[in-house]
Design a protein around this motif. Structure first.
Motif, short mmCIF file in Angstrom:
data_model
loop_
_atom_site.label_atom_id
_atom_site.label_comp_id
_atom_site.label_asym_id
_atom_site.label_seq_id
_atom_site.Cartn_x
_atom_site.Cartn_y
_atom_site.Cartn_z
N GLN A 5 0.84 -1.20 0.00
CA GLN A 5 0.00 0.00 0.00
C GLN A 5 0.87 1.25 0.00
O GLN A 5 1.87 1.33 0.70
CB GLN A 5 -0.91 0.01 1.23
CG GLN A 5 -1.92 1.15 1.20
CD GLN A 5 -2.80 1.17 2.42
OE1 GLN A 5 -2.32 1.38 3.52
NE2 GLN A 5 -4.09 0.94 2.23
N VAL A 8 1.67 2.38 -5.07
CA VAL A 8 0.99 2.53 -6.35
C VAL A 8 0.50 3.97 -6.48
O VAL A 8 -0.20 4.47 -5.59
CB VAL A 8 -0.20 1.56 -6.48
CG1 VAL A 8 -0.96 1.81 -7.77
CG2 VAL A 8 0.28 0.12 -6.43
N TRP A 45 0.27 -6.09 -8.38
CA TRP A 45 -0.09 -5.28 -7.22
C TRP A 45 -0.38 -6.14 -6.00
O TRP A 45 -0.27 -5.68 -4.87
CB TRP A 45 -1.32 -4.43 -7.54
CG TRP A 45 -1.04 -3.26 -8.45
CD1 TRP A 45 0.16 -2.92 -9.00
CD2 TRP A 45 -1.97 -2.28 -8.91
NE1 TRP A 45 0.04 -1.81 -9.79
CE2 TRP A 45 -1.27 -1.39 -9.75
CE3 TRP A 45 -3.33 -2.08 -8.71
CZ2 TRP A 45 -1.88 -0.30 -10.37
CZ3 TRP A 45 -3.95 -1.00 -9.34
CH2 TRP A 45 -3.23 -0.12 -10.15
N LYS A 77 -4.28 -0.33 -2.21
CA LYS A 77 -3.04 0.15 -2.83
C LYS A 77 -2.73 1.62 -2.56
O LYS A 77 -1.58 2.03 -2.65
CB LYS A 77 -3.10 -0.07 -4.35
CG LYS A 77 -3.19 -1.53 -4.78
CD LYS A 77 -1.92 -2.31 -4.44
CE LYS A 77 -2.08 -3.18 -3.21
NZ LYS A 77 -0.85 -3.88 -2.82
#
Length: 377
Positions: A5, A8, A45, A77
């Protein structure tokens, strides 16, 4: 390595979910398949297991599953900003397109002729779903016990059993079996607050708009299952009360079928027919806002659920049930869609591309299916 987290950027989230909102034909199962390709396979991700956990979480709360999946991924994210941006980017393309169609329908009384393209998109979507579901199924079936649960759920779903009963029933059954086999105590010590405050202060809101807002807020907060269940609620709330004609509801269903993105965007079309652009805006906000709130409440609890052995057993059963339900949807779609030689050809060609050329973006498969649909039909 999976991206944590905060690693992105919001620009990447916008790019991914705007694209998914534009090419997301085929309903929740297809949307989730496309999301998996983007965030697990292509961009790394998250891993398959975490994606499965988020998928299970979307099935535990009311609202549109694919929209909630987008919100979960965004929150996971990029925190609160990601939650809002991912959700809006996934929803807005469908809402804007639906709004344009609603305008033409209200002023000219008909919808554009797009059926030849949709004939080709639907078989291609089945191939995309199957391409995504196999690795997810392999990951979710961690034991013969979970395979047994998945099989029972698949059969029960095809026979018409309620998916919410199946979801929670499988989870609690796995938890009880775990409790019997493992003597360690495992208790759930957190309660989800389901109460929220949402106030509106605008003198331009008419009585009709406020009626629409509360109807769709209620539906968004209590509706479980796929977006198609929505139309039964709409018949009760709008057609039987005289706010909407049955023909308008049927046309709204058609719009939901041949536009990309969440099926719930049909509400934009309905709101426009009842009270113009203000009705469309308020109806759209009302139907989607519970999903943002519920995901924000549930997402932080996912790691705690996974870290508890007993609740992890519950979540594993929910995950395998989610996969079984998607397979059931896919089988039902296949029966309804693969009905002639043209659809068989499109499905086979799409399947070959999906399984043999795994790096090809699903957007090209959707476009290829649409083009073949136009040429063959």
């Amino acid at each position: 390595m999976n991206i944590k987290q905060g690693e992105v950027g919001l620009k990447e989230i916008i790019q991914v979910f705007i694209k998914l909102g534009i090419i997301g034909f085929g309903g929740p199962a297809a949307h989730i398949a496309m999301m998996r390709e983007e965030v697990v396979v292509k961009r790394k991700w998250m891993d398959e297991q975490h994606f499965l956990d988020l998928l299970g979480a979307t099935n535990l709360i009311p609202g549109p599953n694919s929209t909630e999946m987008a919100i979960h991924i965004g929150y996971d994210k990029a925190g609160w900003k990601g939650l809002i941006i991912a959700g809006l980017c996934f929803i807005l393309p469908a809402v804007l397109l639906t709004g344009v169609l609603a305008y033409f329908y209200k002023n000219f009384g008909e919808l554009p002729q797009v059926q030849p393209f949709i004939y080709g998109v639907k078989p291609a979507i089945i191939a995309i779903i199957l391409g995504a579901i196999f690795p997810l199924a392999k990951k979710s079936i961690k034991s013969s016990f979970l395979a047994f649960i998945g099989g029972i759920v698949l059969v029960a779903s095809l026979l018409g059993a309620n998916e919410i009963i199946l979801m929670f029933g499988a989870g609690f059954f796995a938890y009880v079996v775990f409790y019997i086999n493992i003597t360690k105590r495992s208790t759930l010590q957190s309660i989800l607050p389901l109460t929220f405050l949402f106030s509106i202060q605008n003198t331009l809101f008419s009585t009709t708009n406020m009626q629409l807002f509360w109807i769709f807020l209620k539906i968004g907060a209590i509706l479980y299952g796929s977006g198609y269940v929505l139309f039964a609620f709409l018949d009760t709330e709008l057609v039987q009360t005289g706010l909407l004609t049955r023909q308008q509801l049927i046309d709204a269903i058609a719009v939901g079928q041949f536009t990309p993105g969440p099926v719930f965007s049909s509400v934009t079309f309905i709101g426009f027919q009842i009270n113009g652009i203000s009705g469309a805006i308020l109806s759209t906000i009302a139907i989607f806002i519970p999903s943002f709130i519920l995901v924000a409440l549930l997402n932080p609890l996912m790691k705690k659920l996974r870290n508890s052995k007993g609740l992890s057993a519950f979540l594993d059963a929910v995950n395998v049930t989610s996969i079984a339900l998607i397979i059931a949807v896919c089988l039902t779609m296949t029966k309804d869609i693969i009905t002639n030689w043209q659809s068989i050809i499109i499905a086979l060609l799409s399947g070959i591309v999906v399984f043999k050329f795994k790096k090809i973006n699903s957007a090209f498969i959707v476009l290829g299916g649409a083009l073949l649909g136009y040429l063959l039909f």
